[in-house]
Design a protein around this motif. Structure first.
Motif, PDB file in Angstrom:
ATOM      1  N   GLN A  68       0.834  -1.207   0.000  1.00 19.62           N
ATOM      2  CA  GLN A  68       0.000   0.000   0.000  1.00 19.62           C
ATOM      3  C   GLN A  68       0.868   1.256   0.000  1.00 19.62           C
ATOM      4  OE1 GLN A  68      -2.555  -0.417   3.399  1.00 19.62           O
ATOM      5  NE2 GLN A  68      -4.093  -1.598   2.283  1.00 19.62           N
ATOM      6  N   LYS A  69       1.955   1.243   0.764  1.00 20.05           N
ATOM      7  CA  LYS A  69       2.842   2.406   0.789  1.00 20.05           C
ATOM      8  C   LYS A  69       3.466   2.651  -0.579  1.00 20.05           C
ATOM      9  CE  LYS A  69       4.037   2.390   5.666  1.00 20.05           C
ATOM     10  NZ  LYS A  69       5.107   2.206   6.659  1.00 20.05           N
ATOM     11  N   ARG A  70       3.860   1.572  -1.261  1.00 19.72           N
ATOM     12  CA  ARG A  70       4.423   1.718  -2.606  1.00 19.72           C
ATOM     13  C   ARG A  70       3.401   2.315  -3.562  1.00 19.72           C
ATOM     14  NH1 ARG A  70       6.740  -4.083  -2.893  1.00 19.72           N
ATOM     15  NH2 ARG A  70       8.465  -3.887  -1.449  1.00 19.72           N
ATOM     16  N   GLU A  71       2.165   1.830  -3.496  1.00 16.75           N
ATOM     17  CA  GLU A  71       1.117   2.346  -4.380  1.00 16.75           C
ATOM     18  C   GLU A  71       0.850   3.821  -4.109  1.00 16.75           C
ATOM     19  OE1 GLU A  71      -2.263  -0.149  -3.847  1.00 16.75           O
ATOM     20  OE2 GLU A  71      -1.315  -1.901  -4.754  1.00 16.75           O
ATOM     21  N   LEU A  72       0.822   4.201  -2.832  1.00 21.86           N
ATOM     22  CA  LEU A  72       0.589   5.608  -2.499  1.00 21.86           C
ATOM     23  C   LEU A  72       1.750   6.478  -2.959  1.00 21.86           C
ATOM     24  CD1 LEU A  72      -0.966   5.327   1.082  1.00 21.86           C
ATOM     25  CD2 LEU A  72      -2.120   5.982  -1.029  1.00 21.86           C
ATOM     26  N   ALA A  73       2.961   5.961  -2.872  1.00 22.61           N
ATOM     27  CA  ALA A  73       4.127   6.733  -3.292  1.00 22.61           C
ATOM     28  C   ALA A  73       4.141   6.935  -4.798  1.00 22.61           C
ATOM     29  CB  ALA A  73       5.404   6.035  -2.848  1.00 22.61           C
ATOM     30  N   LEU A  74       3.658   5.957  -5.548  1.00 23.16           N
ATOM     31  CA  LEU A  74       3.663   6.061  -7.003  1.00 23.16           C
ATOM     32  C   LEU A  74       2.530   6.938  -7.543  1.00 23.16           C
ATOM     33  CD1 LEU A  74       4.500   2.365  -7.945  1.00 23.16           C
ATOM     34  CD2 LEU A  74       6.032   4.334  -7.964  1.00 23.16           C
ATOM     35  N   SER A  75       1.412   6.986  -6.839  1.00 19.44           N
ATOM     36  CA  SER A  75       0.281   7.784  -7.331  1.00 19.44           C
ATOM     37  C   SER A  75       0.526   9.269  -7.042  1.00 19.44           C
ATOM     38  CB  SER A  75      -1.011   7.326  -6.666  1.00 19.44           C
ATOM     39  OG  SER A  75      -0.970   7.597  -5.279  1.00 19.44           O
ATOM     40  N   PRO A  76       0.073  10.161  -7.944  1.00 18.83           N
ATOM     41  CA  PRO A  76       0.270  11.596  -7.711  1.00 18.83           C
ATOM     42  C   PRO A  76      -0.620  12.063  -6.548  1.00 18.83           C
ATOM     43  CG  PRO A  76      -1.073  11.244  -9.661  1.00 18.83           C
ATOM     44  CD  PRO A  76      -0.602   9.895  -9.203  1.00 18.83           C
ATOM     45  N   PRO A  77      -0.140  13.032  -5.758  1.00 21.37           N
ATOM     46  CA  PRO A  77      -0.938  13.510  -4.625  1.00 21.37           C
ATOM     47  C   PRO A  77      -2.177  14.269  -5.094  1.00 21.37           C
ATOM     48  CG  PRO A  77       1.061  14.808  -4.858  1.00 21.37           C
ATOM     49  CD  PRO A  77       1.149  13.697  -5.847  1.00 21.37           C
ATOM     50  N   SER A  78      -3.255  14.146  -4.353  1.00 19.17           N
ATOM     51  CA  SER A  78      -4.494  14.838  -4.700  1.00 19.17           C
ATOM     52  C   SER A  78      -4.404  16.304  -4.265  1.00 19.17           C
ATOM     53  CB  SER A  78      -5.679  14.162  -4.011  1.00 19.17           C
ATOM     54  OG  SER A  78      -5.564  14.309  -2.616  1.00 19.17           O
ATOM     55  N   ASP A  79      -5.388  17.098  -4.692  1.00 12.35           N
ATOM     56  CA  ASP A  79      -5.409  18.520  -4.331  1.00 12.35           C
ATOM     57  C   ASP A  79      -5.493  18.702  -2.818  1.00 12.35           C
ATOM     58  OD1 ASP A  79      -5.320  19.167  -6.997  1.00 12.35           O
ATOM     59  OD2 ASP A  79      -7.506  19.416  -7.184  1.00 12.35           O
ATOM     60  N   LEU A  80      -6.310  17.895  -2.188  1.00 11.43           N
ATOM     61  CA  LEU A  80      -6.452  17.988  -0.739  1.00 11.43           C
ATOM     62  C   LEU A  80      -5.126  17.708  -0.034  1.00 11.43           C
ATOM     63  CD1 LEU A  80      -8.228  18.253   1.799  1.00 11.43           C
ATOM     64  CD2 LEU A  80      -8.666  15.804   1.624  1.00 11.43           C
ATOM     65  N   GLU A  81      -4.418  16.668  -0.465  1.00  9.20           N
ATOM     66  CA  GLU A  81      -3.130  16.346   0.141  1.00  9.20           C
ATOM     67  C   GLU A  81      -2.134  17.478  -0.048  1.00  9.20           C
ATOM     68  OE1 GLU A  81      -2.045  12.683  -1.723  1.00  9.20           O
ATOM     69  OE2 GLU A  81      -3.192  11.475  -0.291  1.00  9.20           O
ATOM     70  N   MET A  82      -2.135  18.087  -1.225  1.00  3.41           N
ATOM     71  CA  MET A  82      -1.209  19.194  -1.485  1.00  3.41           C
ATOM     72  C   MET A  82      -1.514  20.383  -0.574  1.00  3.41           C
ATOM     73  SD  MET A  82      -0.948  18.882  -5.622  1.00  3.41           S
ATOM     74  CE  MET A  82      -0.018  20.374  -5.821  1.00  3.41           C
ATOM     75  N   LYS A  83      -2.824  20.698  -0.411  1.00  4.59           N
ATOM     76  CA  LYS A  83      -3.190  21.815   0.466  1.00  4.59           C
ATOM     77  C   LYS A  83      -2.855  21.509   1.920  1.00  4.59           C
ATOM     78  CE  LYS A  83      -6.774  23.758  -2.452  1.00  4.59           C
ATOM     79  NZ  LYS A  83      -8.167  24.170  -2.583  1.00  4.59           N
ATOM     80  N   LEU A  84      -3.055  20.266   2.319  1.00  3.38           N
ATOM     81  CA  LEU A  84      -2.717  19.893   3.696  1.00  3.38           C
ATOM     82  C   LEU A  84      -1.219  19.999   3.952  1.00  3.38           C
ATOM     83  CD1 LEU A  84      -5.047  16.816   4.322  1.00  3.38           C
ATOM     84  CD2 LEU A  84      -5.198  19.057   5.382  1.00  3.38           C
ATOM     85  N   ARG A  85      -0.414  19.599   2.976  1.00  2.00           N
ATOM     86  CA  ARG A  85       1.041  19.718   3.129  1.00  2.00           C
ATOM     87  C   ARG A  85       1.462  21.182   3.213  1.00  2.00           C
ATOM     88  NH1 ARG A  85       2.586  15.258  -1.309  1.00  2.00           N
ATOM     89  NH2 ARG A  85       2.130  13.425  -0.044  1.00  2.00           N
TER      90      ARG A  85
END
Length: 134
Positions: A68-85
Protein backbone atom coordinates in the motif's frame (compact mmCIF):
# COMPACT_ATOMS: atom_id res chain seq x y z
CA UNK A 1 -19.12 -45.90 70.28
CA UNK A 2 -19.79 -46.38 66.65
CA UNK A 3 -19.15 -49.90 65.41
CA UNK A 4 -16.54 -50.19 62.68
CA UNK A 5 -17.94 -50.15 59.20
CA UNK A 6 -18.13 -53.60 57.76
CA UNK A 7 -17.74 -53.90 54.01
CA UNK A 8 -19.82 -56.62 52.50
CA UNK A 9 -18.80 -58.50 49.38
CA UNK A 10 -21.60 -56.87 47.37
CA UNK A 11 -20.43 -53.37 48.23
CA UNK A 12 -16.86 -54.25 47.36
CA UNK A 13 -17.88 -55.62 43.96
CA UNK A 14 -19.93 -52.47 43.25
CA UNK A 15 -16.93 -50.28 44.03
CA UNK A 16 -14.73 -52.30 41.73
CA UNK A 17 -17.22 -51.92 38.88
CA UNK A 18 -17.44 -48.14 39.21
CA UNK A 19 -15.20 -45.97 37.05
CA UNK A 20 -12.72 -44.21 39.23
CA UNK A 21 -12.05 -40.52 38.40
CA UNK A 22 -8.70 -39.71 36.90
CA UNK A 23 -7.04 -36.42 36.23
CA UNK A 24 -7.47 -35.37 32.60
CA UNK A 25 -4.40 -35.03 30.40
CA UNK A 26 -3.59 -31.49 29.35
CA UNK A 27 -3.14 -31.59 25.55
CA UNK A 28 -0.85 -28.55 25.69
CA UNK A 29 1.56 -30.31 28.02
CA UNK A 30 1.27 -33.67 26.26
CA UNK A 31 2.49 -32.33 22.89
CA UNK A 32 6.29 -32.19 22.68
CA UNK A 33 6.20 -29.52 19.96
CA UNK A 34 3.99 -27.22 22.02
CA UNK A 35 6.17 -27.77 25.08
CA UNK A 36 9.30 -26.91 23.10
CA UNK A 37 7.64 -23.79 21.66
CA UNK A 38 6.51 -22.69 25.10
CA UNK A 39 10.01 -23.16 26.51
CA UNK A 40 11.50 -21.17 23.64
CA UNK A 41 9.02 -18.33 24.19
CA UNK A 42 9.78 -18.25 27.91
CA UNK A 43 13.50 -18.22 27.20
CA UNK A 44 13.15 -15.42 24.65
CA UNK A 45 10.99 -13.35 26.98
CA UNK A 46 13.54 -13.66 29.76
CA UNK A 47 16.37 -12.59 27.48
CA UNK A 48 14.33 -9.90 25.74
CA UNK A 49 14.84 -11.48 22.32
CA UNK A 50 12.00 -11.90 19.87
CA UNK A 51 11.29 -15.33 18.40
CA UNK A 52 13.19 -16.18 15.21
CA UNK A 53 10.17 -16.52 12.98
CA UNK A 54 7.21 -14.16 12.80
CA UNK A 55 3.71 -15.63 12.62
CA UNK A 56 2.33 -16.00 9.11
CA UNK A 57 -0.52 -13.55 9.71
CA UNK A 58 1.89 -10.84 10.84
CA UNK A 59 4.12 -11.40 7.80
CA UNK A 60 1.14 -11.12 5.43
CA UNK A 61 -0.09 -7.91 7.09
CA UNK A 62 3.36 -6.32 6.89
CA UNK A 63 3.61 -7.29 3.22
CA UNK A 64 0.22 -5.68 2.48
CA UNK A 65 1.24 -2.48 4.30
CA UNK A 66 4.43 -2.27 2.28
CA UNK A 67 2.47 -2.75 -0.96
CA UNK A 68 0.00 0.00 0.00
CA UNK A 69 2.84 2.41 0.79
CA UNK A 70 4.42 1.72 -2.61
CA UNK A 71 1.12 2.35 -4.38
CA UNK A 72 0.59 5.61 -2.50
CA UNK A 73 4.13 6.73 -3.29
CA UNK A 74 3.66 6.06 -7.00
CA UNK A 75 0.28 7.78 -7.33
CA UNK A 76 0.27 11.60 -7.71
CA UNK A 77 -0.94 13.51 -4.63
CA UNK A 78 -4.49 14.84 -4.70
CA UNK A 79 -5.41 18.52 -4.33
CA UNK A 80 -6.45 17.99 -0.74
CA UNK A 81 -3.13 16.35 0.14
CA UNK A 82 -1.21 19.19 -1.48
CA UNK A 83 -3.19 21.82 0.47
CA UNK A 84 -2.72 19.89 3.70
CA UNK A 85 1.04 19.72 3.13
CA UNK A 86 1.19 23.47 2.41
CA UNK A 87 -0.78 24.19 5.57
CA UNK A 88 1.49 21.92 7.60
CA UNK A 89 4.56 23.72 6.26
CA UNK A 90 3.06 27.11 7.18
CA UNK A 91 2.27 26.00 10.72
CA UNK A 92 5.78 24.58 11.10
CA UNK A 93 7.31 27.87 9.94
CA UNK A 94 5.10 29.80 12.41
CA UNK A 95 6.14 27.50 15.23
CA UNK A 96 9.81 27.94 14.28
CA UNK A 97 9.45 31.73 14.31
CA UNK A 98 7.71 31.57 17.68
CA UNK A 99 10.53 29.46 19.12
CA UNK A 100 13.11 31.91 17.80
CA UNK A 101 11.24 34.84 19.39
CA UNK A 102 10.99 33.10 22.76
CA UNK A 103 14.70 32.21 22.65
CA UNK A 104 15.61 35.80 21.81
CA UNK A 105 13.48 37.01 24.74
CA UNK A 106 15.32 34.67 27.07
CA UNK A 107 18.62 36.34 26.14
CA UNK A 108 17.27 39.83 26.90
CA UNK A 109 18.10 41.15 30.41
CA UNK A 110 15.28 41.10 32.95
CA UNK A 111 14.99 44.90 33.40
CA UNK A 112 14.35 45.28 29.64
CA UNK A 113 11.55 42.69 29.77
CA UNK A 114 9.98 44.43 32.77
CA UNK A 115 10.13 47.80 31.00
CA UNK A 116 8.37 46.32 27.95
CA UNK A 117 5.54 45.03 30.12
CA UNK A 118 5.24 48.41 31.84
CA UNK A 119 4.76 50.15 28.50
CA UNK A 120 1.67 48.02 27.89
CA UNK A 121 0.02 48.93 31.21
CA UNK A 122 -2.04 52.16 30.98
CA UNK A 123 -1.11 54.96 33.32
CA UNK A 124 -3.19 54.89 36.51
CA UNK A 125 -3.46 58.72 36.56
CA UNK A 126 -5.21 58.67 33.18
CA UNK A 127 -7.73 56.03 34.23
CA UNK A 128 -8.77 57.48 37.58
CA UNK A 129 -10.00 61.00 36.52
CA UNK A 130 -12.35 59.58 33.91
CA UNK A 131 -14.09 57.33 36.42
CA UNK A 132 -14.21 60.04 39.09
CA UNK A 133 -15.99 62.49 36.84
CA UNK A 134 -18.89 60.13 36.19
Amino acid sequence: MIPPHKVTENQQQEEDELIKPQKLINPMLASLQLRALHQELLFCCRRGVLPRRKPELQRVLEHKRREQKRELALSPPSDLEMKLRARQQRTQSYELEHRKRTESLKNVPEFVRVRRTLRCIPNSSQVLPEHMGK
